[in-house]
Design a protein around this motif. Structure first.
Motif, PDB file in Angstrom:
ATOM      1  N   THR A 363       1.297  -0.922  -0.367  1.00 61.77           N
ATOM      2  CA  THR A 363      -0.316  -0.200   0.199  1.00 61.77           C
ATOM      3  C   THR A 363       1.023   1.063  -0.476  1.00 61.77           C
ATOM      4  OG1 THR A 363       0.030   0.611   2.655  1.00 61.77           O
ATOM      5  CG2 THR A 363      -1.575  -1.237   1.406  1.00 61.77           C
ATOM      6  N   ARG A 364       0.220   2.548   0.135  1.00 60.83           N
ATOM      7  CA  ARG A 364       1.205   3.452  -0.188  1.00 60.83           C
ATOM      8  C   ARG A 364       1.494   3.806   1.570  1.00 60.83           C
ATOM      9  NH1 ARG A 364       0.517   8.290  -3.143  1.00 60.83           N
ATOM     10  NH2 ARG A 364      -1.822   7.809  -3.586  1.00 60.83           N
ATOM     11  N   HIS A 365       1.398   3.115   2.468  1.00 54.27           N
ATOM     12  CA  HIS A 365       1.890   2.976   3.872  1.00 54.27           C
ATOM     13  C   HIS A 365       2.256   1.947   4.741  1.00 54.27           C
ATOM     14  CE1 HIS A 365       0.628   7.498   3.674  1.00 54.27           C
ATOM     15  NE2 HIS A 365      -0.117   7.132   3.852  1.00 54.27           N
ATOM     16  N   GLY A 366       2.410   1.002   3.357  1.00 53.50           N
ATOM     17  CA  GLY A 366       3.493  -0.043   4.266  1.00 53.50           C
ATOM     18  C   GLY A 366       3.279  -1.419   3.901  1.00 53.50           C
ATOM     19  N   ILE A 367       2.840  -2.793   4.363  1.00 50.14           N
ATOM     20  CA  ILE A 367       2.981  -4.414   3.856  1.00 50.14           C
ATOM     21  C   ILE A 367       1.598  -4.872   4.538  1.00 50.14           C
ATOM     22  CG2 ILE A 367       3.313  -6.051   3.768  1.00 50.14           C
ATOM     23  CD1 ILE A 367       6.492  -5.412   2.283  1.00 50.14           C
ATOM     24  N   TYR A 368       0.916  -4.970   4.023  1.00 46.84           N
ATOM     25  CA  TYR A 368       0.005  -5.829   5.412  1.00 46.84           C
ATOM     26  C   TYR A 368      -0.277  -7.219   4.362  1.00 46.84           C
ATOM     27  CZ  TYR A 368      -2.044  -1.395   6.696  1.00 46.84           C
ATOM     28  OH  TYR A 368      -2.245  -0.120   7.598  1.00 46.84           O
ATOM     29  N   ARG A 369      -0.372  -8.581   5.050  1.00 49.82           N
ATOM     30  CA  ARG A 369      -0.692  -9.350   4.866  1.00 49.82           C
ATOM     31  C   ARG A 369      -1.971  -9.756   5.591  1.00 49.82           C
ATOM     32  NH1 ARG A 369       0.699 -14.534   7.257  1.00 49.82           N
ATOM     33  NH2 ARG A 369       2.202 -16.031   5.703  1.00 49.82           N
ATOM     34  N   LEU A 370      -2.846 -10.329   4.649  1.00 48.68           N
ATOM     35  CA  LEU A 370      -4.530 -11.302   4.946  1.00 48.68           C
ATOM     36  C   LEU A 370      -4.192 -12.514   5.966  1.00 48.68           C
ATOM     37  CD1 LEU A 370      -7.067 -10.996   4.202  1.00 48.68           C
ATOM     38  CD2 LEU A 370      -7.027 -12.104   2.093  1.00 48.68           C
ATOM     39  N   GLN A 371      -4.755 -12.233   6.701  1.00 48.96           N
ATOM     40  CA  GLN A 371      -5.081 -12.722   8.291  1.00 48.96           C
ATOM     41  C   GLN A 371      -6.477 -13.914   8.292  1.00 48.96           C
ATOM     42  OE1 GLN A 371      -2.886 -11.308  10.656  1.00 48.96           O
ATOM     43  NE2 GLN A 371      -0.982 -12.546  10.566  1.00 48.96           N
ATOM     44  N   GLY A 372      -6.904 -14.756   7.530  1.00 45.93           N
ATOM     45  CA  GLY A 372      -8.672 -14.945   7.948  1.00 45.93           C
ATOM     46  C   GLY A 372      -9.024 -13.841   6.660  1.00 45.93           C
ATOM     47  N   HIS A 424       9.463  -0.390  14.533  1.00 49.35           N
ATOM     48  CA  HIS A 424       8.257  -0.664  14.882  1.00 49.35           C
ATOM     49  C   HIS A 424       7.061  -0.214  14.040  1.00 49.35           C
ATOM     50  CE1 HIS A 424      10.187  -0.560  19.211  1.00 49.35           C
ATOM     51  NE2 HIS A 424      10.841   0.601  18.845  1.00 49.35           N
ATOM     52  N   SER A 425       6.727   0.833  12.881  1.00 50.87           N
ATOM     53  CA  SER A 425       6.587   0.897  12.232  1.00 50.87           C
ATOM     54  C   SER A 425       6.948   0.965  10.628  1.00 50.87           C
ATOM     55  CB  SER A 425       5.427   2.493  12.567  1.00 50.87           C
ATOM     56  OG  SER A 425       4.575   2.587  12.096  1.00 50.87           O
ATOM     57  N   PHE A 426       6.095   0.688   9.933  1.00 47.95           N
ATOM     58  CA  PHE A 426       7.454   0.696   8.865  1.00 47.95           C
ATOM     59  C   PHE A 426       5.730   0.551   7.525  1.00 47.95           C
ATOM     60  CE2 PHE A 426       8.632  -2.363   4.833  1.00 47.95           C
ATOM     61  CZ  PHE A 426       9.253  -1.807   4.624  1.00 47.95           C
ATOM     62  N   GLU A 427       5.883   2.037   6.977  1.00 49.16           N
ATOM     63  CA  GLU A 427       5.121   2.642   5.817  1.00 49.16           C
ATOM     64  C   GLU A 427       5.874   3.269   5.029  1.00 49.16           C
ATOM     65  OE1 GLU A 427       1.834   5.119   8.115  1.00 49.16           O
ATOM     66  OE2 GLU A 427       2.549   4.357  10.107  1.00 49.16           O
TER      67      GLU A 427
END
Length: 625
Positions: A363-372, A424-427
């Motif tokens: 995304t524009r603000h970091g990596i997201y992983r789908l969990q459920g 702490h926050s990767f964006e």
């Protein structure tokens, strides 16, 4: 009803905005912002549209006399940035337009135009809003990027009506009360103003918080002049007492471009919004629901086919906030459902799937992983230690440099230790993903990263100073990464990297891929190039004539490179390996990218969603069904 978009498309509805269908692609270009639509009160088949282009003085007036089937562009307004357009309530043949050059008037319904503000004026230009007196079309109000103006003689003389208005106010909208022409409302970057003296004196309307100052449009209820709507960058506001008090009736996240109140049913209120399409109310603006059936302007950035179930595909969307994110299909793209819980409305630039099957969204603000069913941001990221500070001269420095770790200064040990801790926050913006073997790679705005844990944790690839990376492509142990003008190559799964020289005639990179034989493919405005010697030399592909490359994808199953190119080109190309024979299809769409799906192809367009190649079925197969 008619609806204008920011991509040159105009839509129409025959049931008060319940359903939309495409009417016309104005100017046959996708950068025209259709901000102004006037339907003649004398002939409903006569439509005049004002258009402008973001970041350019371009635009024009477009006129249809057959309900939108055919269009013409009056020569006097060609290339003009049309920021406002309205018809005289007392004479539908009289039209007035505001442009970057000044105020223009037409006396014949839009066929011919003339400048009625002073030519070359240093004051009366960059006209953002226009309003006409309901009785006398010679009385015209014009709001500029600086202040409002007025003429009472059709433009022969103009007066700056700035009394009471904060200096240098960008006037977005002006409306005149149809029953009391002395009552004038104006919205500006400094707030909302009301005049009861025909603009001689304005008073600032209180009640709307200062944070909602950007009121792009004002609209008066045609059946009740005490009710005025203000469409702002922070929702819709409404007054029922002529501006004495205001109430917000939508959420603050709604960015409003236009407001429509049905003159035959004032309970029907419609909003044209940024990113959210059309919202409709049947209770006078108290509550709104989406009304986008048949309308789509989604900008799709990325596409992913599920490795284990090819019929399951995912796309990433930008510019839609809560209505965007990730969409999923389980039937090859025939139907879609939003799968964006947890993405917080972030734009999605890239999609990937890890070796364990997990989905990742960049995304524009970091990596997201789908969990459920919910996306979670990945903050388990390790950065490289910062470069060592310049050494200081003197014996102390020499002694410290030769000392063992146990004798290093506490400051140096702590600094290095902190640098190796996960952030702490990767964006950063995640521009691209690639997978080579069991390793994932991410090209980001703050470095190149790799993951050996299917995206659960990431570490910065060592050996580079922090820089923005736009692209990454991988095939087995070959990994190619680049920004717009330079590239690096690894042949051992990211252990060692070597800078490579891009083609000299390519001024800027826009796409890349790695094929099964280690061939490197890059593309840009000048076309597409391939290297079979690890970037030492580059060649064009014989008989492949294209420019403005949008996407390059290696299709392993069919041993071909799929290419989408051009903003106005509808041809999709495939280069078959290893003979490099060219195949092409006229898709009928301007494609942003093209991908395989079973025995046919699927593409994403710039603003029109997903399109699918019809599957050709022979007569025997048809008979069996």
């Amino acid at each position: 009803m008619y609806l204008g978009t920011a991509t040159g498309w105009m839509y129409e509805s025959h049931n008060s905005g319940g359903d939309w269908k495409r009417l016309a692609w104005i100017g046959k270009r996708d950068d025209l912002v259709l901000d102004s639509i006037v339907v003649s009160g004398a002939d409903s088949k006569q439509i005049v549209v004002g258009a402008w282009v973001l970041g350019s003085p371009d635009g024009g007036i477009f006129l249809s006399k057959d309900g939108g089937l055919t269009w013409q562009s009056p020569s006097e307004m060609q290339g003009q940035s049309i920021r406002a357009l309205t018809a005289a309530p007392s004479n539908p043949k009289t039209l007035v337009a505001g442009t970057l050059k000044g105020v223009y008037q037409s006396a014949d319904g839009g066929d011919h135009w003339k400048l009625i503000s002073p030519a070359g004026s240093q004051e009366l230009h960059e006209v953002e809003s226009i309003a006409l007196d309901p009785v006398d079309p010679q009385i015209i109000y014009a709001g500029t990027w600086h202040l409002p103006w007025k003429t009472v003689d059709g433009g022969q003389h103009w007066t700056n009506i700035k009394q009471g208005v904060i200096d240098d106010s960008d006037v977005f909208s002006i409306i005149v009360d149809p029953k009391d022409p002395k009552t004038v409302y104006a919205s500006a970057c400094s707030g909302i103003y009301k005049s009861q003296t025909g603009g001689d004196l304005f008073k600032k309307v209180q009640g709307i918080p200062s944070t909602a100052r950007r009121t792009r449009v004002l609209m008066q209820d045609p059946t009740n002049s005490n009710i005025v709507f203000a469409g702002t960058t922070e929702g819709l506001w409404r007054t029922v007492d002529s501006g004495a008090t205001w109430q917000r009736t939508t959420g603050p996240e709604v960015i409003i471009n236009d407001v429509f109140v049905d003159p035959t049913n004032s309970n029907r209120v419609m909003l044209a919004t940024d990113r959210g399409g059309v919202l409709a109310s049947n209770d006078g603006g108290n509550s709104f629901v989406q009304s986008n059936n048949g309308f789509s302007a989604r900008q799709i950035t990325s596409y992913l086919a599920d490795a284990s179930t090819p019929g399951s595909v995912y796309v990433g969307v930008v510019n839609d906030k809560a209505l965007g994110g990730v969409f999923a299909s389980t039937n090859g793209g025939l139907t879609w459902s939003q799968t964006s819980s947890g993405l917080n409305g972030h734009d999605v630039f890239s999609l990937a799937q890890g070796p364990d099957g997990a989905l990742l969204a960049g995304t524009r603000h970091g990596i997201y992983r789908l969990q459920g069913a919910t996306w979670s941001r990945v903050d388990n990221v390790t950065l490289n230690p910062p470069p060592a500070p310049p050494s200081r001269t003197g014996k102390k420095t020499a002694h410290a440099g030769a000392a063992s770790a146990a004798h290093k200064s506490p400051e140096a040990v702590a600094h290095k230790s902190a640098a190796l801790q996960p952030v702490h926050s990767f964006e950063p913006a995640i521009n691209a993903f690639a997978r080579g073997g069991d390793t994932l790679y991410a090209a980001t705005s703050s470095g190149l990263f790799e993951s050996a844990t299917s995206g659960q944790s990431w570490k910065e690839v060592p050996g580079f100073e922090p820089r923005s990376w736009n692209f990454v492509a991988a095939r087995r142990s070959t990994v190619l990464a680049s920004n717009l003008n330079s590239a690096v190559l690894s042949l051992d799964g990211g252990q060692q990297w070597t800078p490579i020289k891009l083609p000299e005639t390519l001024d800027q990179l826009s796409a890349m891929a790695v094929d099964d034989a280690g061939g490197l493919w890059v593309g840009g405005r000048q076309g597409i190039y391939v290297s079979d010697d690890k970037g030492a030399t580059w060649q064009t592909v014989k008989d492949l004539f294209l420019r403005d490359v949008n996407s390059i994808f290696y299709d392993d199953a069919s041993q071909r490179v799929l290419i989408a190119a051009g903003s106005k080109n509808t041809i999709a190309f495939a280069v078959h390996l290893p003979d490099r024979k060219i195949h092409y299809w006229n898709t009928g769409w301007n494609l942003r990218l093209i991908r395989p799906m079973g025995d046919h192809l699927v593409g994403t367009t710039w603003f029109d969603g997903v399109v699918i190649q019809p599957r050709m079925v022979d007569s025997k197969e048809m008979a069996s069904h």
